[in-house]
Design a protein around this motif. Structure first.
Motif, PDB file in Angstrom:
ATOM      1  N   LEU A 396      64.445 -43.787 105.311  1.00 43.31           N
ATOM      2  CA  LEU A 396      65.496 -43.362 104.394  1.00 43.31           C
ATOM      3  C   LEU A 396      65.786 -41.874 104.575  1.00 43.31           C
ATOM      4  N   ALA A 397      65.831 -41.440 105.837  1.00 42.45           N
ATOM      5  CA  ALA A 397      65.954 -40.012 106.127  1.00 42.45           C
ATOM      6  C   ALA A 397      67.216 -39.405 105.531  1.00 42.45           C
ATOM      7  N   LEU A 398      68.343 -40.095 105.648  1.00 40.79           N
ATOM      8  CA  LEU A 398      69.590 -39.551 105.124  1.00 40.79           C
ATOM      9  C   LEU A 398      69.516 -39.422 103.606  1.00 40.79           C
ATOM     10  N   THR A 399      69.043 -40.458 102.941  1.00 41.51           N
ATOM     11  CA  THR A 399      68.944 -40.428 101.480  1.00 41.51           C
ATOM     12  C   THR A 399      68.003 -39.333 101.001  1.00 41.51           C
ATOM     13  N   THR A 400      66.837 -39.232 101.609  1.00 45.21           N
ATOM     14  CA  THR A 400      65.866 -38.231 101.168  1.00 45.21           C
ATOM     15  C   THR A 400      66.351 -36.822 101.477  1.00 45.21           C
ATOM     16  N   TYR A 401      67.044 -36.656 102.597  1.00 44.41           N
ATOM     17  CA  TYR A 401      67.552 -35.325 102.942  1.00 44.41           C
ATOM     18  C   TYR A 401      68.618 -34.892 101.939  1.00 44.41           C
ATOM     19  N   VAL A 402      69.591 -35.761 101.711  1.00 49.70           N
ATOM     20  CA  VAL A 402      70.642 -35.436 100.738  1.00 49.70           C
ATOM     21  C   VAL A 402      70.031 -35.239  99.354  1.00 49.70           C
ATOM     22  N   GLY A 403      69.110 -36.114  98.976  1.00 53.24           N
ATOM     23  CA  GLY A 403      68.495 -36.036  97.661  1.00 53.24           C
ATOM     24  C   GLY A 403      67.772 -34.729  97.433  1.00 53.24           C
ATOM     25  N   HIS A 404      67.052 -34.241  98.423  1.00 55.20           N
ATOM     26  CA  HIS A 404      66.281 -33.014  98.206  1.00 55.20           C
ATOM     27  C   HIS A 404      67.191 -31.804  98.075  1.00 55.20           C
ATOM     28  N   VAL A 405      68.330 -31.814  98.784  1.00 52.49           N
ATOM     29  CA  VAL A 405      69.290 -30.717  98.619  1.00 52.49           C
ATOM     30  C   VAL A 405      69.869 -30.729  97.199  1.00 52.49           C
ATOM     31  N   LEU A 406      70.175 -31.917  96.686  1.00 50.06           N
ATOM     32  CA  LEU A 406      70.727 -32.018  95.327  1.00 50.06           C
ATOM     33  C   LEU A 406      69.699 -31.624  94.273  1.00 50.06           C
ATOM     34  N   VAL A 407      68.440 -31.956  94.511  1.00 47.10           N
ATOM     35  CA  VAL A 407      67.390 -31.558  93.572  1.00 47.10           C
ATOM     36  C   VAL A 407      67.235 -30.038  93.565  1.00 47.10           C
ATOM     37  N   ILE A 408      67.319 -29.428  94.730  1.00 48.86           N
ATOM     38  CA  ILE A 408      67.270 -27.962  94.808  1.00 48.86           C
ATOM     39  C   ILE A 408      68.419 -27.356  94.011  1.00 48.86           C
TER      40      ILE A 408
END
Length: 468
Positions: A396-408
């Protein structure tokens, strides 16, 4: 032949091949969670048929052994998922400080992963492109056309996604928009033999940084390209939106194609090999470690034999200001660069610091990425359940990458301060790390394809099949 026809049997193999962004599931993207740990008997050394090599399952006429789900799990190259998971977690170290603090206040893991985790990410994109287009048996004709358009369309989708993430204003150098350029540039070599692609990666790994240094020198203040580049940027809508446009994607950004395509091409060459063979896996470890050792040793020697002294003598804070803003050569070498080195002295091309984009960094970080991939392919089948959360993050690389930017972005906004979610900003590192591992594991077990990976897969496949 029209792409709107039904896929051939080889298209069926493509459906189970790893996609460049959505899963990186090795030669199989079956998507099912293993129902039982793979038995580490002699199967890791077994030689599958060509069909199994491509699709990750038994070839035509072959019968599966034992439980179907267990057999499918055993056939998957879970090591590619694990390697991509490591790449994503390495980015977490750089972006949110995952790790521990040393006595001098620095992150113990930063120097280890800076530049290298992103290089592994790019290398695995190349591996997945090759697997999607047939792996060790490249497709031809219509089938290759569908695979090519799937890659290009995915890149075009990544462009607005990456731009939107960049527009959030987080201190993260978002790589997704650069993927659009990587995928388009990778397409012409998708049908080439692995030796040609590997040779292209090697040549570009040397020439790319040198050409970049020369051209960026012409773009500097007073240079002949200063005006034309300013004109291009003034008409580039991406620059207006996110201050990250075509010139950055190709030459001056955090992941400029001229120095990052060697990672993608190297991955494409690796993806054409028979990655289930133990000899190939150990060869990746040996070749990768050798490349890294030679590159980093050569850089150290070049600096020790006069390169460092030259940089100290020519150090210009103004020239370095746009390349990390280090106050000294020592700090620049320790912290690294934002994608390119200063152009005031050619000796900067001798460094191997993270994100410097020099020949030594390209071969050093690339070598480590190759070795890590080889180790993951060797070890992962024997630790299937132990590494499952890490593999889930990779899938789930795309989801986790996008998600961590949004959490930041959420943490920086202050919206959760003083609320029950205050821990998000108080312990951003643990929030991102644990959140990614838990979410990816649960989603992978229950739903399989990620919430962003699924639509990306459907749209790219639907569009690619309808392009004449």
């Amino acid at each position: 032949m029209s792409n709107s026809i039904s896929p051939s049997p080889r298209d069926g193999a493509a459906e189970t091949a790893a996609d460049p962004i959505d899963s990186a599931r090795g030669a199989s993207a079956a998507g099912t969670a293993p129902s039982a740990p793979a038995a580490p008997s002699g199967r890791a050394d077994a030689q599958p048929s060509p069909a199994a090599e491509r699709s990750g399952g038994p070839g035509p006429g072959e019968r599966s052994e034992g439980a179907g789900a267990a057999k499918k799990a055993a056939d998957r190259l879970v090591g590619i998922d694990v390697a991509r998971g490591l790449a994503v977690l390495g980015m977490f170290v750089v972006h949110v400080g995952v790790g521990w603090t040393l006595a001098d206040g620095s992150n113990a893991l930063y120097g280890l992963v800076s530049g290298r985790s992103a290089a592994l990410f790019a290398l695995l994109a190349g591996v997945s492109i090759a697997l999607l287009s047939g792996g060790p048996t490249p497709r031809a004709g219509h089938d290759m056309g569908v695979a090519l358009w799937r890659v290009v369309i995915r890149g075009l989708i990544m462009l607005p996604v990456g731009t939107l993430l960049t527009m959030t204003g987080t201190p993260v150098s978002v790589i997704l928009a650069y993927y659009a350029v990587f995928f388009v540039l990778a397409a012409p070599l998708m049908s080439e033999r692995w030796k040609i692609v590997a040779g292209t990666a090697a040549v570009l790994g040397v020439l790319g940084p040198v050409v970049s240094f020369y051209v960026r020198g012409l773009m500097a203040e007073g240079g002949p390209l200063r005006g034309p580049v300013a004109a291009v940027n003034s008409y580039d809508p991406l620059v207006a939106l996110a201050d990250d446009g075509v010139v950055n994607f190709l030459l001056t950004g955090a992941y400029p194609a001229i120095t990052w395509m060697p990672f993608v091409f190297a991955g494409m060459a690796i993806g054409r090999l028979r990655l289930r063979r133990r000899a190939v896996q150990w060869s990746l470890v040996g070749v990768g470690a050798g490349l890294a050792a030679v590159a980093y040793t050569a850089s150290w020697a070049a600096l020790a034999l006069g390169g460092r002294a030259r940089l100290e003598a020519s150090f210009d804070a103004e020239a370095v200001a746009g390349h990390g803003g280090a106050s000294s050569v020592a700090e620049a070498l320790r912290v690294g660069f934002p994608g390119t080195v200063p152009v005031n002295d050619w000796a900067w091309l001798l460094v191997s610091a993270g994100h410097s984009g020099t020949p030594f960094e390209v071969f050093g970080a690339g070598g480590i990425a190759i070795a890590v991939l080889g180790l993951c392919l060797i070890v992962a089948p024997y630790l299937r359940w132990a590494v499952y959360p890490l593999a889930a993050v990779g899938a789930l690389a795309l989801t986790t990458y996008v998600g961590h930017v949004l959490v930041i972005r959420l943490a920086e906004s202050g919206l959760v301060d003083g609320t029950p979610l205050g821990f998000v900003s108080d312990r951003l590192d643990l929030t991102v790390l644990v959140g990614a591992l838990v979410f990816a594991t649960v989603w992978r077990l229950l739903v399989r394809r990620g919430p962003l990976e699924g639509p990306l897969h459907v749209v790219s496949m639907w569009a690619a099949k309808r392009i004449p």
